[in-house]
Design a protein around this motif. Structure first.
Motif, PDB file in Angstrom:
ATOM      1  N   THR A 101     -28.021   4.460   8.996  1.00 14.95           N
ATOM      2  CA  THR A 101     -27.599   4.176  10.369  1.00 14.95           C
ATOM      3  C   THR A 101     -28.226   2.881  10.875  1.00 14.95           C
ATOM      4  O   THR A 101     -27.552   2.045  11.501  1.00 14.95           O
ATOM      5  N   ILE A 102     -29.503   2.695  10.605  1.00 12.45           N
ATOM      6  CA  ILE A 102     -30.195   1.478  11.038  1.00 12.45           C
ATOM      7  C   ILE A 102     -29.605   0.236  10.356  1.00 12.45           C
ATOM      8  O   ILE A 102     -29.326  -0.785  11.002  1.00 12.45           O
ATOM      9  N   VAL A 103     -29.391   0.333   9.039  1.00 13.96           N
ATOM     10  CA  VAL A 103     -28.857  -0.819   8.292  1.00 13.96           C
ATOM     11  C   VAL A 103     -27.439  -1.145   8.743  1.00 13.96           C
ATOM     12  O   VAL A 103     -27.093  -2.327   8.924  1.00 13.96           O
ATOM     13  N   CYS A 104     -26.603  -0.135   8.928  1.00 12.25           N
ATOM     14  CA  CYS A 104     -25.222  -0.376   9.368  1.00 12.25           C
ATOM     15  C   CYS A 104     -25.186  -1.049  10.737  1.00 12.25           C
ATOM     16  O   CYS A 104     -24.354  -1.935  10.987  1.00 12.25           O
ATOM     17  N   ALA A 127     -12.197  -6.731  12.136  1.00 13.95           N
ATOM     18  CA  ALA A 127     -13.119  -6.384  11.055  1.00 13.95           C
ATOM     19  C   ALA A 127     -14.268  -5.526  11.576  1.00 13.95           C
ATOM     20  O   ALA A 127     -14.724  -4.598  10.890  1.00 13.95           O
ATOM     21  N   LYS A 128     -14.740  -5.806  12.786  1.00 14.48           N
ATOM     22  CA  LYS A 128     -15.828  -5.008  13.363  1.00 14.48           C
ATOM     23  C   LYS A 128     -15.382  -3.568  13.609  1.00 14.48           C
ATOM     24  O   LYS A 128     -16.139  -2.615  13.379  1.00 14.48           O
ATOM     25  N   LYS A 129     -14.143  -3.401  14.083  1.00 13.86           N
ATOM     26  CA  LYS A 129     -13.636  -2.041  14.302  1.00 13.86           C
ATOM     27  C   LYS A 129     -13.522  -1.285  12.975  1.00 13.86           C
ATOM     28  O   LYS A 129     -13.873  -0.102  12.884  1.00 13.86           O
ATOM     29  N   LEU A 130     -13.019  -1.998  11.956  1.00 14.87           N
ATOM     30  CA  LEU A 130     -12.901  -1.370  10.635  1.00 14.87           C
ATOM     31  C   LEU A 130     -14.271  -0.947  10.114  1.00 14.87           C
ATOM     32  O   LEU A 130     -14.440   0.156   9.588  1.00 14.87           O
ATOM     33  N   LEU A 132     -16.963  -0.224  11.756  1.00 15.46           N
ATOM     34  CA  LEU A 132     -17.519   0.890  12.519  1.00 15.46           C
ATOM     35  C   LEU A 132     -16.996   2.227  11.985  1.00 15.46           C
ATOM     36  O   LEU A 132     -17.775   3.162  11.743  1.00 15.46           O
ATOM     37  N   VAL A 133     -15.673   2.309  11.773  1.00 14.19           N
ATOM     38  CA  VAL A 133     -15.088   3.549  11.256  1.00 14.19           C
ATOM     39  C   VAL A 133     -15.561   3.810   9.825  1.00 14.19           C
ATOM     40  O   VAL A 133     -15.887   4.945   9.454  1.00 14.19           O
ATOM     41  N   VAL A 189      -8.347   3.277   7.163  1.00 16.74           N
ATOM     42  CA  VAL A 189      -9.721   3.761   7.308  1.00 16.74           C
ATOM     43  C   VAL A 189      -9.765   5.075   8.077  1.00 16.74           C
ATOM     44  O   VAL A 189     -10.640   5.918   7.830  1.00 16.74           O
ATOM     45  N   LEU A 190      -8.816   5.286   8.998  1.00 23.82           N
ATOM     46  CA  LEU A 190      -8.771   6.563   9.716  1.00 23.82           C
ATOM     47  C   LEU A 190      -8.320   7.694   8.786  1.00 23.82           C
ATOM     48  O   LEU A 190      -8.769   8.834   8.917  1.00 23.82           O
TER      49      LEU A 190
END
Length: 507
Positions: A101-104, A127-130, A132-133, A189-190
């Motif tokens: 979680t910290i690294v992500c 890309a940021k949304k991708l 995150l999922v 990704v969903l």
């Protein structure tokens, strides 16, 4: 609970069915995804997915650790200690989840800096949304790996591989339906996140209800924690190698060249991934069995026989796949992907050549895991991985994706093929040259003849799917006839006859 032999044989059979289904996904669904998303968005999706997948090394190989220790405790008749074992390993998993979680979070904050040279502002936002999922999916996958490790540790390969088969079938169906109405990489990704969530719940039910697995912290076992954590770190180091070889190339190509170049390179990796899977159907179910064999008298000699027997099967499959692709691959790439993807053929061949011999003896890796002797492999592969990263990073700027696949091929040749074979000889006394000679046998004759015939036929055949199917069928027929006549040993022929007769009796 079915017998161990039935589980191993059935699990291997399901693995081969899974390989076929994966091939269907790669050959039919991948071009469909590419056509629905477009080359640029598909390349961007693969770039971000590769970055996310590379962080999966942070699960530290917990699934493999759970499998190894449950199998060992069963072999040592220590079933009563398994609940405490699992409790300690779940504590390790909790620590890993916090670390991931910290690294992500850190990587998410730096995505703009990583891809600012090759992505537009809109692409970066997407890309940021991708990512995150994908990160949420990755956290669930870490838990799933631990649960799956419990199932595998109990030799339940029928369920373990069966659930993978059902999952892939659901993915193929959902990808086809969703992209029809929502042609966007977010849909992909969903789908992954949904499938991971659903099948995680099924695996939890199977592990803790069907197998009646208990998680009960009874006492703190410092020696167990130390030993298992050391083993986990060694598996983690090996995972670094696999992730670098599998994902670093796409990450660097996406950052240095373009998203479109990632799309081309990814297709080569897709075909190569199918090639690798041919070797894992058998070796993937061997660890619990090998742990038991090593406990017997003359265990290493018996394991050596297992390595040769599994290697023979794997070389028959891998050799046919390699020769068939070398002869017919160019036509296949053109028919499958069209113009603009000719380099996929050369990328795939460069990756296949050094890996075919290493994959034939990957049962040796189960011996290393069973005896907890992963230290040398870790050092050897990490060293060559650094070389791979160096060649990829600096070479890609001048030679594009060819430098990336060349770096991977060099890494495998030095690390997995040369250094590890020397180690197997020095540590276990395995005569690797003799083992390779036994594995190859006369199979090379069965490969050479159809290769020559197909090379001639291919010159006069049009480049159509019908002609390609005819050439494939011709290759398979010639190969199988010569394999049965000259390629197999007498004992192997006897086994084939026995299986055929047994099947006739059942019918």
């Amino acid at each position: 609970m079915k017998s161990e032999k039935k589980q191993v044989v059935g699990g291997a059979l399901l693995s081969y069915i899974l390989i076929v289904l994966n091939a269907v996904y790669g050959l039919l669904i991948t071009p469909y995804i590419l056509s629905r998303l477009g080359t640029v968005e598909y390349g961007m999706y693969k770039t971000v997915a590769s970055l996310s997948s590379s962080l999966m090394i942070l699960d530290l190989g917990l699934g493999g650790t759970v499998t190894r220790y449950i199998a060992k405790y069963k072999s040592d008749n220590r079933e009563k200690d398994i609940p405490n074992l699992i409790a300690i390993l779940f504590l390790e998993a909790t620590i890993v989840l916090l670390l991931v979680t910290i690294v992500c979070t850190g990587v998410y904050s730096q995505l703009g800096n990583i891809y600012k040279a090759t992505f537009t502002s809109d692409q970066l936002a997407h890309a940021k949304k991708l990512f995150l999922v994908l990160s949420i999916n990755m956290l669930l996958c870490i838990i799933e790996n631990v649960v799956n490790g419990i199932v595998t540790g109990y030799n339940d390969f029928l369920f373990g591989n069966g659930i993978k088969l059902v999952r892939l079938g659901c993915r193929i169906l959902l990808v086809f339906i969703v992209l029809q109405f929502y042609p966007n990489s977010m849909g992909l990704v969903l789908i992954n996140l949904t499938l991971t969530s659903v099948f995680l719940m099924i695996e939890i039910y199977w592990a803790f209800v069907k197998h009646k697995t208990r998680v009960r912290f009874e006492h703190w076992d410092a020696s167990l924690f130390s030993e298992s954590f050391k083993y986990t770190l060694l598996i983690f180091s090996t995972s670094i190698v696999n992730q670098v070889n599998g994902n670093l190339d796409n990450i660097v190509i996406g950052a240095v060249v373009s998203a479109a170049a990632v799309a081309v390179y990814s297709m080569g990796l897709t075909i190569f991934g199918m090639f690798q899977q041919l070797s894992t159907a058998i070796s993937g179910v061997l660890l619990p069995s090998i742990i038991g064999i090593l406990e017997e008298k003359d265990g290493l000699k018996k394991v050596q026989k297992t390595i040769v027997n599994t290697g023979r099967v794997q070389f028959c499959l891998l050799g046919a796949a390699f020769v068939g692709f070398a002869v017919l691959g160019k036509n296949f790439i053109y028919l499958w992907l069209g113009d603009g993807f000719q380099d996929v053929y050369y990328i795939t061949l460069i990756l296949m050549i050094p890996s075919i011999f290493e994959l034939c003896v990957n049962a040796c890796l189960a011996v290393l895991k069973a005896k907890n002797l992963l230290g040398f492999q870790t050092v050897a592969l990490l060293s060559t991985t650094v070389l791979n990263a160096f060649i990829t990073y600096f070479g890609t700027r001048k030679f594009g994706y060819f430098a990336a696949c060349f770096g991977t091929a060099v890494s495998w040749t030095i690390g997995s093929l040369i250094l590890m074979n020397l180690y197997y000889y020095k540590k276990f006394g395995f005569p690797m040259l003799k083992i390779y000679q036994s594995i190859i046998g006369k199979t090379w004759v069965a490969l050479l003849v159809p290769a020559i015939v197909l090379s001639i036929v291919n010159r006069y055949c049009p480049v159509t799917w019908i002609a390609f199917a005819f050439e494939c069928l011709l290759f398979v027929i010639i190969y199988l006839v010569i394999l049965l006549k000259a390629g197999l040993t007498e004992s192997e022929l006897a086994q084939v006859r026995g299986r055929v007769l047994k099947r006739k009796e059942k019918l």
